[in-house]
Design a protein around this motif. Structure first.
Motif, short mmCIF file in Angstrom:
data_model
loop_
_atom_site.label_atom_id
_atom_site.label_comp_id
_atom_site.label_asym_id
_atom_site.label_seq_id
_atom_site.Cartn_x
_atom_site.Cartn_y
_atom_site.Cartn_z
N SER A 28 -12.31 133.78 86.69
CA SER A 28 -11.26 133.18 87.51
C SER A 28 -9.88 133.69 87.14
O SER A 28 -9.55 133.78 85.97
N PRO A 29 -9.08 134.03 88.13
CA PRO A 29 -7.70 134.43 87.85
C PRO A 29 -6.88 133.28 87.28
O PRO A 29 -5.81 133.48 86.76
N LEU A 30 -7.42 132.06 87.36
CA LEU A 30 -6.70 130.92 86.80
C LEU A 30 -6.86 130.87 85.28
O LEU A 30 -6.19 130.10 84.61
N PHE A 31 -7.74 131.69 84.75
CA PHE A 31 -7.91 131.69 83.31
C PHE A 31 -7.47 133.02 82.73
O PHE A 31 -8.24 133.96 82.61
N LEU A 32 -6.20 133.08 82.41
CA LEU A 32 -5.63 134.31 81.89
C LEU A 32 -5.81 134.34 80.39
O LEU A 32 -6.31 133.41 79.77
N ARG A 33 -5.36 135.41 79.81
CA ARG A 33 -5.49 135.58 78.37
C ARG A 33 -4.69 134.52 77.61
O ARG A 33 -3.56 134.18 77.98
N GLU A 34 -5.29 134.07 76.56
CA GLU A 34 -4.65 133.03 75.75
C GLU A 34 -3.24 133.42 75.31
O GLU A 34 -2.34 132.58 75.31
N ASP A 35 -3.04 134.66 74.97
CA ASP A 35 -1.73 135.08 74.48
C ASP A 35 -0.61 134.89 75.51
O ASP A 35 0.51 134.53 75.15
N GLU A 36 -0.92 135.16 76.74
CA GLU A 36 0.11 135.02 77.77
C GLU A 36 0.47 133.55 77.97
O GLU A 36 1.62 133.21 78.24
N ILE A 37 -0.55 132.70 77.84
CA ILE A 37 -0.29 131.26 77.97
C ILE A 37 0.55 130.78 76.79
O ILE A 37 1.55 130.08 76.98
N ARG A 38 0.15 131.17 75.60
CA ARG A 38 0.89 130.71 74.42
C ARG A 38 2.33 131.25 74.44
O ARG A 38 3.26 130.55 74.07
#
Lengths: 174, 174
Positions: free
Chosen positions: B19-29
């Motif tokens: 899912s495009p709604l689940f991006l890489r953790e680093d970008e979220i953090r």
DNA sequence: TATAAGGGTCAGCCATGTTGACGTATATAT
DNA sequence: ATATATACGTCAACATGGCTGACCCTTATA
């Protein structure tokens, strides 16, 4: 079609002065408001989940940084949070009592305490992180890659130069 | 030269799902951290100035919205702030006692109270706004127009659709 | 071996949020 | 005309998460 997000050209607005550091009031207010509402809405889901566990935002911040940088010391955590050690002490002892974090003495300096999440602490942090992911992924996806870059760039510009190394350190190994 | 703000291509990272709604953790953090530090640093100067007057952030938020939308009602202000009327009542009475705001009965509905800044309230709000302006103007200038657009777009994406009309109302005449 | 540094803790205070209960004035619908 | 809803205020009690000040222990280090 005109970009609805573009700052309108200066000549349509009251000019406050010649300096480029003094932009139109509307652009400033817009940023301040979006920052305020964006931040509060992003954290709303997290607050709800925390409340169910009898925890608050202060606990989340500690869990977050411990998850982000396992084995960080109390002193490092204090620098990230910018609160007093008395305030942090309360939070850490509550997290310890609930078996969400654990400590061990520093390896090269035994005065230090290295902080880590326990298994249940990691599970809770993962849930809380998922709320962050939902909110930010959704916003990133809607806005697109270029906007995300701009989002980061402006936010970095809000942070004093002397604080940037500390934040950059979060993105490096332990 | 590569854009240092670009999200690295997926294939270099752990993929969390399709899912495009689940991006890489680093970008979220990264977004979460910049939002947190950016927001706190932006408000630091304001907190200092407020403390000199014996006021807090709660007072600033009220002053801000009253400045932004003169003659707004108590109920409208409550919706912006999303706090209880008891909490707001304390803030408004303190601001009234210090002669920073004044009220008058609603024109078409006399149950309402219309809120306005006094002259000294407007002077204080202008000082506080100037701190916002310094911080945001500096960040906008360093980042550039395109980044500012992206900054706004992402922040808007963090706000639930049902809240956007309320925020848009700030940019319209009273 | 003296001093500094990392960490902990007790006690009290303040700012700002919360619930719950209740009161008053004014609008509005039946 | 009267009942009900709305806008606002207020008292009381409580929770969270900051703060200062004072003082302690353990371990590094000059």
């Amino acid at each position: 079609m005109a970009d609805p997000y573009k700052i309108e050209s200066r000549d349509r607005n009251v000019s406050i002065g010649a300096s480029p550091l003094f932009l139109r009031e509307d652009e400033i207010r817009r940023g301040a408001e979006l920052l305020y509402f964006g931040y509060t809405r992003l954290t709303a889901a997290i607050d709800t989940r925390l409340a169910k566990q009898g925890l608050g935002r202060a606990h989340h911040r500690a869990l977050y940084f411990i998850a982000r940088k396992p084995d960080l010391t109390v002193g490092e955590l204090l620098r990230f949070l910018a609160i007093t050690k008395q305030s942090l002490g309360r939070v850490l002892s509550e997290l310890t009592n609930r078996d969400l974090i654990e400590t061990r003495p520093g390896l090269s300096d035994r005065r230090q305490k290295l902080l880590r999440l326990t298994e249940s602490g990691a599970a809770l942090e993962a849930q809380l992180f998922d709320d962050l992911r939902q909110g930010l992924s959704n916003a990133y996806t809607k806005a697109g890659q270029d906007s995300v870059s701009g989002f980061w760039r402006v936010l970095e510009g809000l942070i004093p130069a002397e604080d940037l190394p500390m934040i950059a350190a979060l993105r490096k190994l332990g």
